[in-house]
Design an enzyme around this catalytic site. Structure first.
Site, PDB file in Angstrom:
ATOM      1  N   HIS A  73      -8.577   3.506   3.557  1.00 19.85           N
ATOM      2  CA  HIS A  73      -8.849   4.154   4.841  1.00 19.85           C
ATOM      3  C   HIS A  73     -10.327   4.161   5.237  1.00 19.85           C
ATOM      4  CE1 HIS A  73      -4.814   5.472   4.102  1.00 19.85           C
ATOM      5  NE2 HIS A  73      -4.765   6.222   5.196  1.00 19.85           N
ATOM      6  N   ASP A  90       0.861  -1.178   0.000  1.00 19.24           N
ATOM      7  CA  ASP A  90       0.000   0.000   0.000  1.00 19.24           C
ATOM      8  C   ASP A  90       0.899   1.229   0.000  1.00 19.24           C
ATOM      9  OD1 ASP A  90      -2.436   1.538   0.250  1.00 19.24           O
ATOM     10  OD2 ASP A  90      -1.850   1.929   2.311  1.00 19.24           O
ATOM     11  N   SER A  91       0.298   2.382  -0.241  1.00 22.34           N
ATOM     12  CA  SER A  91       1.053   3.628  -0.177  1.00 22.34           C
ATOM     13  C   SER A  91       1.506   3.932   1.254  1.00 22.34           C
ATOM     14  CB  SER A  91       0.186   4.773  -0.692  1.00 22.34           C
ATOM     15  OG  SER A  91      -1.049   4.789  -0.003  1.00 22.34           O
TER      16      SER A  91
HETATM   17  N1  DGL Z   1      -4.115   3.764  -0.059  1.00 22.46           N
HETATM   18  C1  DGL Z   1      -4.787   4.784  -0.817  1.00 22.46           C
HETATM   19  C2  DGL Z   1      -5.992   4.177  -1.529  1.00 22.46           C
HETATM   20  O1  DGL Z   1      -6.534   3.157  -1.149  1.00 22.46           O
HETATM   21  C3  DGL Z   1      -5.239   5.931   0.094  1.00 22.46           C
HETATM   22  C4  DGL Z   1      -4.098   6.795   0.591  1.00 22.46           C
HETATM   23  C5  DGL Z   1      -3.302   7.445  -0.535  1.00 22.46           C
HETATM   24  O2  DGL Z   1      -3.823   8.372  -1.198  1.00 22.46           O
HETATM   25  O3  DGL Z   1      -2.198   6.998  -0.781  1.00 22.46           O
HETATM   26  O4  DGL Z   1      -6.409   4.692  -2.532  1.00 22.46           O
END
Ligand code: DGL
Length: 281
Positions: free
Chosen positions: A192, A16-17
């Site tokens: 999130h 994930d980011s």
């Molecule tokens: N993990 C990102 C998503 O599910 C949310 C947070 C981000 O913008 O990196 O799109």
């Protein structure tokens, strides 16, 4: 040990980011507690939701190279934004099963809607890619898909502001047009948003089913591994390893909220094009 058996004992890779993908990890551990996992959070470069597809694809390639070098048996792209823009590229370039979060969430939404009006909320990157709309329409072209960008939900979830007045007001503003359009199903198309499920559900009202992509993805992963005979025996207990690209402190602090439990060790690594992975031994 034959090839099938070897595959069984490898870990599931998840990226994930940042911390958000821990909601996906949590669901994976819930349905497959026997599996080892390797999680990478790109905390030095979060958020992905505001970045261009080209940039997110570059990051996704680097991370996938790192996780594949750790000999994983399957990769989960837990980030909705990365799934939306990079999944097809990764599938073409890496020779392992790769599961994104978009398709499982879309499939569930197409199954549960009764009115044929489905809402999808996510980051700007996810919504602008139309990935959910395309995936839902591939399953049933008659479904009407109404989308909404909800960028403020990300910092609210990270702050733990998930059930106060600020969260409620933000949800009311973001979700107003989806309510007005009469959707009966709403896809939480961002890592999130499951943390804000309570308030989103209250604002949307009782008749609206919330679809959590994280839970659907975990079930999909189990089905794929079961189909390949690559699930570990149920009496095993999985180990979980964590890698991040910024210093681990913030990830551990916020991540505890997402994972609802304690971490093991979290290692910092550096990723770039010339040196796909350094550190984190
Ligand atoms: N993990 C990102 C998503 O599910 C949310 C947070 C981000 O913008 O990196 O799109």
């Amino acid at each position: 040990m034959n090839t099938g058996e070897k595959l069984t004992w490898k870990a599931i890779g998840i990226f994930d980011s940042g911390v958000g993908g821990l909601t996906v990890l949590r669901e994976i551990v819930k349905v497959m507690p026997q599996e080892d996992t390797i999680y990478l959070g790109d905390t030095a470069r979060v958020p992905y939701g505001t970045k261009s597809p080209e940039t997110v694809i570059r990051f996704a390639r680097q991370i996938t190279s790192f996780l594949v070098s750790r000999d994983i048996k399957l990769l989960v792209v837990a980030c909705n934004t990365a799934s939306a823009v990079s999944l097809e590229v990764l599938k073409e370039e890496f020779p392992i099963p790769i599961v994104g979060v978009i398709e499982p969430g879309a499939a569930r939404a197409a199954t549960v809607t009764r009115s044929g009006r489905v809402g999808v909320i996510g980051t700007a990157g996810t919504i602008r890619s139309s990935a959910y709309t395309k995936a839902i329409k591939r399953i049933n072209p008659d479904i009407e898909v109404i989308t909404g960008e909800c960028p403020m939900f990300v910092p609210l979830a990270e702050e733990g502001w998930v059930d106060n007045e600020v969260a409620r007001l933000t949800a009311e503003i973001y979700l107003r047009h989806l309510k007005e359009q009469g959707v009966d199903t709403l896809v939480l198309g961002c890592t999130h948003y499951p943390l804000l499920k309570g308030i989103i559900g209250e604002v949307m009202g009782e008749g609206v089913t919330l679809v959590d992509s994280a839970a659907e993805t975990a079930t999909r992963v189990r089905d794929i591994l079961a189909g390949e005979g690559a699930l570990r025996p149920e009496q095993e207990n999985g180990n979980h390893h964590f890698f991040v690209t910024d210093v681990p402190a913030g990830f551990i602090r916020i991540g505890n909220r997402f994972l609802g439990g304690d971490f093991g060790d979290v290692y910092q690594i550096r990723l770039d094009d010339d040196h796909p992975a350094q550190g984190g031994t």
